[in-house]
Structures are given as structure tokens and as C-alpha cells.
Design an enzyme around this catalytic site. Structure first.
Site, PDB file in Angstrom:
ATOM      1  N   CYS B 153      27.183   0.464 -14.190  1.00  0.00           N
ATOM      2  CA  CYS B 153      27.869   0.759 -15.454  1.00  0.00           C
ATOM      3  C   CYS B 153      27.694   2.211 -15.896  1.00  0.00           C
ATOM      4  CB  CYS B 153      27.387  -0.195 -16.530  1.00  0.00           C
ATOM      5  SG  CYS B 153      27.511  -1.902 -15.961  1.00  0.00           S
ATOM      6  N   HIS B 285      26.841   3.551 -25.369  1.00  0.00           N
ATOM      7  CA  HIS B 285      27.002   2.536 -24.328  1.00  0.00           C
ATOM      8  C   HIS B 285      27.369   1.218 -25.021  1.00  0.00           C
ATOM      9  CE1 HIS B 285      26.837   0.847 -20.420  1.00  0.00           C
ATOM     10  NE2 HIS B 285      25.821   0.055 -20.681  1.00  0.00           N
ATOM     11  N   GLU B 296      19.232   1.132 -27.521  1.00  0.00           N
ATOM     12  CA  GLU B 296      20.074   2.283 -27.855  1.00  0.00           C
ATOM     13  C   GLU B 296      19.928   2.666 -29.334  1.00  0.00           C
ATOM     14  OE1 GLU B 296      24.141   1.892 -26.579  1.00  0.00           O
ATOM     15  OE2 GLU B 296      24.473   4.057 -26.590  1.00  0.00           O
ATOM     16  N   LYS B 317      33.806  -0.471 -26.680  1.00  0.00           N
ATOM     17  CA  LYS B 317      33.771  -1.738 -25.932  1.00  0.00           C
ATOM     18  C   LYS B 317      34.196  -2.911 -26.813  1.00  0.00           C
ATOM     19  CE  LYS B 317      30.356  -0.646 -22.322  1.00  0.00           C
ATOM     20  NZ  LYS B 317      29.853   0.710 -22.618  1.00  0.00           N
ATOM     21  N   HIS B 322      33.586  -4.440 -21.696  1.00  0.00           N
ATOM     22  CA  HIS B 322      32.709  -3.639 -20.845  1.00  0.00           C
ATOM     23  C   HIS B 322      33.396  -3.495 -19.486  1.00  0.00           C
ATOM     24  CE1 HIS B 322      29.551  -1.687 -18.936  1.00  0.00           C
ATOM     25  NE2 HIS B 322      28.518  -2.443 -19.269  1.00  0.00           N
ATOM     26  N   PHE B 387      22.497  -1.300 -14.906  1.00  0.00           N
ATOM     27  CA  PHE B 387      21.577  -2.052 -14.042  1.00  0.00           C
ATOM     28  C   PHE B 387      20.835  -1.051 -13.152  1.00  0.00           C
ATOM     29  CE2 PHE B 387      23.241  -6.664 -13.260  1.00  0.00           C
ATOM     30  CZ  PHE B 387      23.128  -6.936 -14.601  1.00  0.00           C
TER      31      PHE B 387
END
Lengths: 82, 792
Positions: B153, B285, B296, B317, B322, B387
Site C-alpha cells: 500500500c 494514509h 497515524e 479513502k 483503499h 504491510f
């Protein structure tokens, strides 16, 4: 354990070995699965929950941590909730 | 000419996602807060607990059955960006025009089609990430650096950052940078298994009860300022610096203390010369999972709370879902439009009650609930966290920035290596086998790792049982290289050590098996245990977790040559002073799945094959090779052994149909010439080539013809595939490692070699005693080449 419990414990051991790549020889029914024992984590517990659900139809989502302590406690929970 | 603080500007934008088929639609709908989330149309979610997705309307896509859906999306956004920028063959030098694309799951829709729709051969070459940048490069006529970044991502934030690094390194004028991902069963099933999907539309920084997957692509034309001015291009904004780091914490969850994220954000600010008080907007994000949003929130509050009184933060998002590997590029386009239009897009989904709760969490920061706002902006940031603990943060500026990057012009040396191969593991073992002239015995080879290897490097069961074979090989070769080089790092300097992992086929085996399982058992039965290993950067993520290496961490994927382009990339990071020392790896896996696919493609036959022998099959193999690179002063600081100097390197592309190489001769010839030029030598100084022929006639013939032409005399070619087989990216890195061992005198005075001239080959021993320069070369199907010159 009685015969039924032994069969379930053996199957759980097999699933842990196959699905979580734990060598069978490292697993007995008493060894702690999380923390200092085998070292499983939260992602592994999701896999255990999914396996037990599909094999025995027993839902363990949100169930208290002590039930996941070792193969014996998992077996006990399955037997009591089948 | 290299200029580390050269201006890089954005001159074109392209985008497609659930709320639009072009930038204008996507932008207007985002400003209006139009939700793109609905019940998924492409994945069977009947027995799943969550059913939502943010899918692109089929009517919005230019369909093309020659490529996977991910490449359709990427091509469409790239074309829009090229048109927007007014780039054409007439105003760009193709050799200085590159493509860097990011993706998380690549052609995973084609894996599903292959398994469920009759195992068609035509689906095989659509499966990996590797093909994406190739299709875009061929469409655009780009012949410079062409590759993909596979950091899940964070992939396409990194692709924009890498494009700028290459421009500042002087190797290109224009890049199409961005990324794409298609909505697919594998990520849907994986996030279902992890209980990470939200039952309702995702609600970042609000309810934070999971993600909603999306799909799409973003493409950004990044160009050197001089080039843009010269051709009279319209300029959107400047791209300043980026921060890239690794959490070294967990394969799926972010560090709760936010250390990795904060390093990336702070580094981007510092090197961009932007004071934190001056940042106007962050496109966060903001996935909407509890763990992401908490980390975050913490990172943003910790850095900006007392310093900035006007910061806006939003997560687009909430509208577009996402989009995984496309997220960074899509959100960068949103951030750029926000900057240039002076309008901040909202985060939708807040009720009155939510707004009250937000007041307490937000402090002075405006999290932009529900409605856009207009404000004058000069600096915006886009964050992506992935990830593998992968973090990337990048800054765009309305005007010229005050960049403060520094360069390291010292020589770069190979100071360590680690080898996992089918003929055994470890450098000592490899040296012994080569000296004994042991060559491979079969056409299907596989590296073995066992308890002995794990004990040697103190890798415990609780760690290694999580890893698939690709990751296991990577961790072992990586640790051996760290030990061999004598790298020591601790909590204080862990960010100074990084890695570039190169892989041709990545975790294709794991992804295939995951898809095969859900094709049989249903989307609701994906494996939470295996899903983390389906991302290409899992291998590098595990290596950072095991070793505590927290610096630059990128996985690149474009065929076998990824194992040499990882060296080019890593050396560039040292030259551009982002890191003190780097690992560069090549890793690829053989398995029943890989053997089946390569056999179906016609590359693996029953008998063992001969390299340069006019046959038509390879000895499919695997392995992982890592080399350690550091600058002269860093090597001297711990008295590291220097195997060889990295004197020069180059990456080129000569586009041909993906899956083939015939006709791409110029690409290899140019890679050799450019790498020699980078090393400051003429090609006649080269004493030997470490080649890549693998027994497939098309590959071997191209190589023989190019060497005959470029060198114009008989040249000695040593080929590591004689020892380890077609280990793809691992063989490419091994070429450099073997060449370094040769120059260091570790392999005796002579070796078996092929002597190539006039397209012909003879075998003989070559005297290696007086070798001064060796060039290692490698290829990727589709016409990508890398070359690295090593010096004694």
C-alpha cells in the site's frame, strides 16, 4: 481426556501443524500456544478460530483468551460448545 | 548530470477510481464528497461478513483483453497523464524517459481467471506485477529505467519518490510514475480473514472499524524543471523530498508508537527544507482501521501539535476506498490538485455525534469532516503506510523548494554477501562448489533451508514458521550478508541501514495457492496466516523485522534483472546519501506452481538444458542472494573487507511484447555502454561478462549477438546458471556476487567460461588473475536490462 476429546485434540494439533506451520514434534497438548510457548500471535488466533468454526461449527470469535491457552483448553471449549 | 537538489516538477496527471474515469471527474467528485462505495460487483461476497467495495465502473474502463485489469487501469491513467503533459516522441529523448509503477497485488485477477477458467496459457504472463510498467513503457515509447515497486500500500508513493531520485541522479528527464491495483478476490478474502474489512463504508479517523477496498490507478508525469521549461510545459508543482522507512515491527500491523511513520514524515520535511509550521495539508494514509488510525493520529499530533496552527488532514479513502498499491499515486494526485486549486477535499461520513467526538481527538488540526474548504496552500504531503511495516511520505510544493539533500561522492564497495542456492547455502559453500567445478544435475532445482540454517542465524520457530519460502530464503541470505559485511546497528542508527529487494515473480506461489484455496472453499475462507505473504515486500519486511533494520526498504520487480537493478537502486541511495549502507538482493522461488507455469509457457522441458547450446529450455531454479554495499568511509569505519568496487551501472528498456525478448538487442547493448560510461571506462576495458543466458534459444541468441557486436572481439562470458540454474533474480544478484568473488581472488586463478565472438561460442578456461573490470548483465522479458560494472 476421553476418546472423543482425544480425537478432537489430535485434529486440532493436525490443523495447527498444517495451517500454522508448527512442526508436529514441537506440539503437545499442554504447551502454551501464545507468549513464550509456541509464540503464536493475533493473526494465528484468527486462523485457529476459522479452523475450529469450519471443522466443528463452534464460533470462538471474542471468546476469553484462556480458552486459547493450549490444545487441551481449545479441546475443552469445543467439546462444551459443540 | 547529477544534481541532488535539482527541481523535479509535475507536468501531467492521470487518474481513474470509483468516482471518476479521469482526473477532473475524480477531483470534482472528491470535493463534493461523492461516495464511490457500494456492494461489490466483481467478488462473490455472499458468505462474507462484509460486502462493500469502491470499484471502477466497467463502462469507465478502456477494455483490453491482452492485459490484466490492473494494466488496463494503469494504461488509462498513464495515457491521460501523457496527454495532459503534452509528452510525445517528438519532445522527449526515449532513452531518458522512464516508467516506475507501484502495485500491491498486480495481475491477481488473471490468476483467478487462470484457475477458474481453464488454465489458459495467455493468462500466465498477466499474473505478476512485472508486466505493468512494461505495458506502460511500450505504450509511451519509454526506453529509460522501467520497473515496478511492490511495497503493497506504499508502492506508488515510493514510485514517485524513486522517479525523482533518478532525475536527480541525472539518468532521466521524464518519468511516468504512479501505480495501479484492481479489485480482486485475493485481497478481499485476505482482509476478510484478518477481520480488517468494515461492514459499513470505511470511516477513517472516525469510527475506524476497518477498510473498504477500492481499485484504480494514478499516474504522474515527473520531469526535470529544465526539461519542462525547455519544451514549454505547464507546471503543476514541484516534487520535493520523500521519506522512506521500515517499522521493523510486524508484518501487518503498524508500530503503535509510530516511530517508523514519524521518521518518514520528519525526513521528508527536513530534506525538503519545509518547516513543519508551514505544511498546509496532509492527504493521510487514513485507512480506517483502528491500528492505522491510532498510529497515524499519534504521528501527526506528535509532530505538528505545538508547531502548526493551520494544518488540514483528510483521507480521500472515505470516497474511493483503499486502492492498495494505487493508493499512493491516487492520493498524490489529490494532494497535487488540492495544492494547485487551493481546495482541501473532505473525509466524509461524520454524523453530528461523530463531529462532537472528533473535536476531542482533533486538537488544532482540521480533519476536514464532510465538507471541502478553500484555503491558500504552499506545501502538501501525502502519506502511505503498508504491510511489511513500509512507510513513505512525500512533499509537493507550489513553488521552488529549499531542498537540502546531500550527496556522497565516495566510491561504493561490495563488503558482504549471503547466498541461498540449490547447491547449498553460504559463501564458503558456494566458493568450494565453484572451485570444484560442480555443476547442476537437473532441470528442476530448489534451494533447501532447514534447522541448521535457522540455528546458525538464531531464527526461532515462532518467527520462521510465518514465512513462505520466498521470505525464508530472503531472511537467511540477508542475515548472512549483514554478518559477512560486519554491519552493526542499534536503536540509534537503525535508519541508516536499508535494503532494495529485487524479485522477478515475487510471491506468485503463495498468491496462487491462496487464490486456489478460495476458489475451492469460498471468499469467506481465505487464510489469515498466509495472506500477509501475498505482498511482494513481505520478504523485505520480515528481514527488517528480524534484523531491526529501519531504513530505506523497497522491493522492485521487473523480471530476472530485478536482482541487478536492486544493486543500481541501492548504490544510488548511497550516492544520494539517504543511507550509510544498503543490502541489494535478488530472490525468486521455485515450486510445483512455478514449475507448472513455466512448463506450460514452454520454457521447462523434460531434459536438463544447455546454456548457449541452441536448445529451448531452462533449468528452473530458485534462491536468494544478497550483497552488502557501503561507501568507502563507512567501510573503513569498521574495517570491512572490500570484495570489489561498484564502478558503474545502468538500466535500460527496449520494449517488445511482454513475455518475449527477441528484438530488444539495443536495450542490452545500451545497458552495457551506459554502465561502462558511468564507470568512466570504454567497453574494451571489460575483461569478462557475467551473462544471463539460460538455455532458452531466444535469450541466448540475443545475448550472443549483442556481445559479439558491442565488444567487437572475443569476450569471456561466465554464467552462474551453470552452477545454480535459472534462479531468475537470485541468479542476477549472484552474477554480481560471483564477479566480486572473482575480482577478490576468492575463486582461484581460472574459471570455466564461454568465449563469444561473431555469434559463436566455444568453451574454455579463462585466466582470471589479472581481471580489472567485470560487467554483470541481466534481462527481463519485455525488454528491460540492467548492467553493473565491478572493479578490482
Amino acid at each position: 481426556m476421553n476418546e472423543k476429546e482425544l480425537a478432537i485434540a489430535a485434529r486440532i494439533k493436525e490443523m495447527l501443524s498444517e495451517n500454522l506451520r508448527i512442526p508436529a514434534e514441537e506440539l503437545d497438548y499442554e504447551i502454551p500456544l501464545f507468549g513464550d510457548g509456541i509464540g503464536l500471535d493475533s493473526v494465528d488466533s484468527l486462523e485457529i478460530i476459522a479452523c475450529i468454526d469450519s471443522e466443528y461449527g463452534v464460533a470462538m470469535t471474542g471468546v476469553a483468551k484462556e480458552n486459547f491457552y493450549n490444545i487441551t483448553s481449545l479441546t475443552k471449549y469445543v467439546v462444551e460448545n459443540m | 548530470m547529477s544534481d541532488i537538489n535539482a527541481r523535479c516538477v509535475v507536468t501531467g496527471l492521470g487518474m481513474i477510481n470509483a468516482i471518476g474515469k479521469n482526473v477532473e471527474e475524480c477531483w470534482e467528485n472528491a470535493l463534493k464528497g461523492t461516495p464511490g462505495i457500494d456492494k461489490t460487483r466483481s467478488v462473490n461476497s455472499d458468505d462474507c461478513y462484509a460486502h462493500l467495495g469502491a470499484e471502477v465502473k466497467d463502462s469507465d474502463i478502456e477494455m483490453n483483453d491482452k492485459v490484466d485489469r490492473v494494466s488496463m487501469l494503469c494504461l488509462q491513467a498513464s495515457k491521460e497523464a501523457l496527454n495532459d503533459a503534452g509528452i510525445s516522441n517528438a519532445n522527449v529523448d526515449a532513452a531518458r524517459f522512464g516508467v516506475i509503477m507501484g502495485s500491491c497485488v498486480g495481475g491477481v485477477v488473471s490468476i483467478e481467471n487462470y484457475i477458474e477458467k481453464g488454465e489458459k496459457t495467455e493468462d500466465i504472463n498477466k499474473m505478476t506485477i512485472a508486466s505493468i510498467a512494461n505495458h506502460v513503457a511500450n505504450m509511451a515509447g519509454a526506453k529509460g529505467v522501467v520497473t515496478n515497486i511492490g511495497n503493497a500500500c506504499a508502492a506508488s508513493t515510493m514510485s514517485v519518490a524513486y522517479a525523482c531520485e533518478l532525475i536527480r541522479a541525472g539518468v532521466g528527464d521524464v518519468f511516468i510514475a504512479g501505480g495501479a491495483d484492481a479489485f480482486a478476490s485475493v485481497p478481499f478474502a485476505g482482509f476478510t480473514a484478518l477481520h480488517a474489512l468494515s461492514e459499513n463504508p470505511c470511516s477513517p479517523f472516525n469510527h475506524s472499524n476497518g477498510i473498504t477496498l477500492g481499485e484504480g490507478a494514478g499516474a504522474i508525469i515527473v520531469e526535470s524543471y529544465e526539461h519542462a521549461i525547455k519544451r514549454g510545459a505547464k507546471i503543476y508543482c514541484d516534487v520535493l523530498s520523500a521519506g522512506i522507512s521500515s517499522d521493523a515491527h510486524h508484518i501487518t500491523a503498524p508500530r503503535p508508537d509510530g516511530i517508523g511513520q514519524m521518521y518518514a514524515i520528519r525526513r521528508a520535511l527536513d530534506k525538503s527544507g519545509v518547516d513543519k509550521k508551514d505544511l498546509d495539508y496532509i492527504n493521510a494514509h487514513g485507512t480506517g482501521t483502528a491500528k492505522n488510525d491510532e498510529a497515524e493520529f499519534l504521528s501527526i499530533h506528535t509532530i505538528f501539535d505545538d508547531a502548526n496552527d493551520h494544518l488540514s488532514v483528510s483521507s480521500t479513502k472515505a470516497m474511493v476506498g483503499h486502492c492498495l498499491g494505487a493508493a499512493g499515486a491516487i492520493e498524490a494526485v489529490y494532494a497535487i490538485r488540492a495544492l494547485t486549486d487551493n481546495k482541501v477535499p473532505p473525509t466524509i461520513g461524520y454524523t453530528d455525534e461523530d463531529l462532537e467526538a472528533l473535536k476531542e481527538k482533533a486538537g488544532k488540526i482540521d480533519f476536514m469532516p464532510n465538507a471541502m474548504k478553500e484555503k491558500e496552500m504552499n506545501y502538501v504531503m501525502s502519506n502511505s503506510f503498508a504491510f511489511g511495516g513500509s512507510n513513505a511520505s512525500i512533499i509537493f510544493a507550489k513553488n521552488e523548494g529549499k531542498m537540502s539533500e546531500t550527496e556522497n561522492n565516495e566510491d561504493i564497495y561490495i563488503t558482504g554477501m549471503g547466498i541461498v542456492s540449490p547447491i547449498g547455502n553460504g559463501i564458503e559453500n558456494y566458493i568450494e562448489k565453484v572451485k570444484n567445478g560442480e555443476t547442476i544435475a537437473s532441470n528442476n532445482l530448489s534451494s533447501e533451508l532447514g534447522k541448521e540454517d535457522f540455528d546458525k542465524y538464531d531464527i526461532k520457530l515462532a518467527f520462521y514458521r510465518k514465512l513462505d519460502k520466498l521470505s525464508t530464503m530472503q531472511v537467511v541470505s540477508g542475515i548472512e550478508a549483514i554478518n559477512n559485511a560486519g554491519f552493526t546497528f542499534n536503536d540509534e542508527n537503525a535508519e541508516d541501514f536499508g535494503m532494495i529487494i529485487g524479485t522477478g515473480d515475487g510471491p506468485l506461489t503463495t498468491v496462487y495457492e491462496f487464490q486456489d484455496h478460495i476458489s475451492k472453499e469460498g471468499t469467506q475462507n481465505g487464510s489469515a496466516f498466509n495472506f500477509p505473504n501475498t505482498v511482494y515486500n513481505a520478504a523485505g519486511g520480515y528481514l527488517s523485522i528480524k534484523t531491526g533494520m529501519r531504513g530505506y526498504n523497497v522491493t522492485i520487480t521487473n523480471g530476472s534483472q530485478s536482482g541487478l537493478s536492486s544493486i543500481c537502486y541501492a548504490a544510488n541511495e548511497i550516492r544520494q546519501d539517504r543511507t550509510k549502507a544498503m543490502l541489494a538482493s535478488g530472490t525468486d522461488e521455485n515450486s510445483a506452481v512455478m514449475n507448472k507455469l513455466y512448463t506450460q509457457l514452454g520454457f521447462v522441458k523434460d531434459a536438463k538444458s544447455d546454456i548457449y547450446g541452441n536448445g529451448n529450455s531452462m533449468n528452473l531454479s530458485d534462491g536468494s542472494v544478497t550483497i552488502a554495499l557501503e561507501s568507502a568511509s563507512q567501510a573503513a569505519s569498521h574495517s570491512a573487507k572490500k570484495y570489489a568496487k561498484v564502478a558503474g551501472y545502468a538500466q535500460t528498456h527496449e520494449g517488445v511484447e511482454y513475455g518475449t525478448v527477441a528484438g530488444s538487442d539495443e536495450g542490452l547493448a545500451n545497458a552495457i555502454k551506459e554502465a561502462c560510461a558511468d564507470a568512466g571506462i570504454t567497453v574494451d576495458k571489460i575483461d569478462a561478462v557475467f551473462g544471463f543466458g539460460n538455455g532458452v534459444n531466444e535469450v541466448d541468441t540475443l545475448e550472443k549477438n549483442v556481445y559479439s557486436k558491442v565488444f567487437g572481439k572475443e569476450i569471456a562470458v561466465i554464467n552462474v546458471k551453470d552452477y545454480v540454474g535459472e534462479a531468475r533474480a537470485a541468479a542476477a544478484t549472484l552474477s554480481a556476487a560471483h564477479a566480486a568473488l572473482t575480482l577478490a581472488g576468492e575463486l582461484g586463478d581460472s574459471q570455466d567460461a564461454y568465449f563469444i565472438a561473431g555469434g559463436n561460442v566455444r568453451k574454455d578456461k579463462v585466466d582470471t588473475k589479472n581481471f580489472e573490470y567485470i560487467i554483470a548483465t541481466s534481462y527481463g522479458v519485455g525488454g528491460s536490462y540492467s548492467a553493473v560494472v565491478l572493479q578490482k
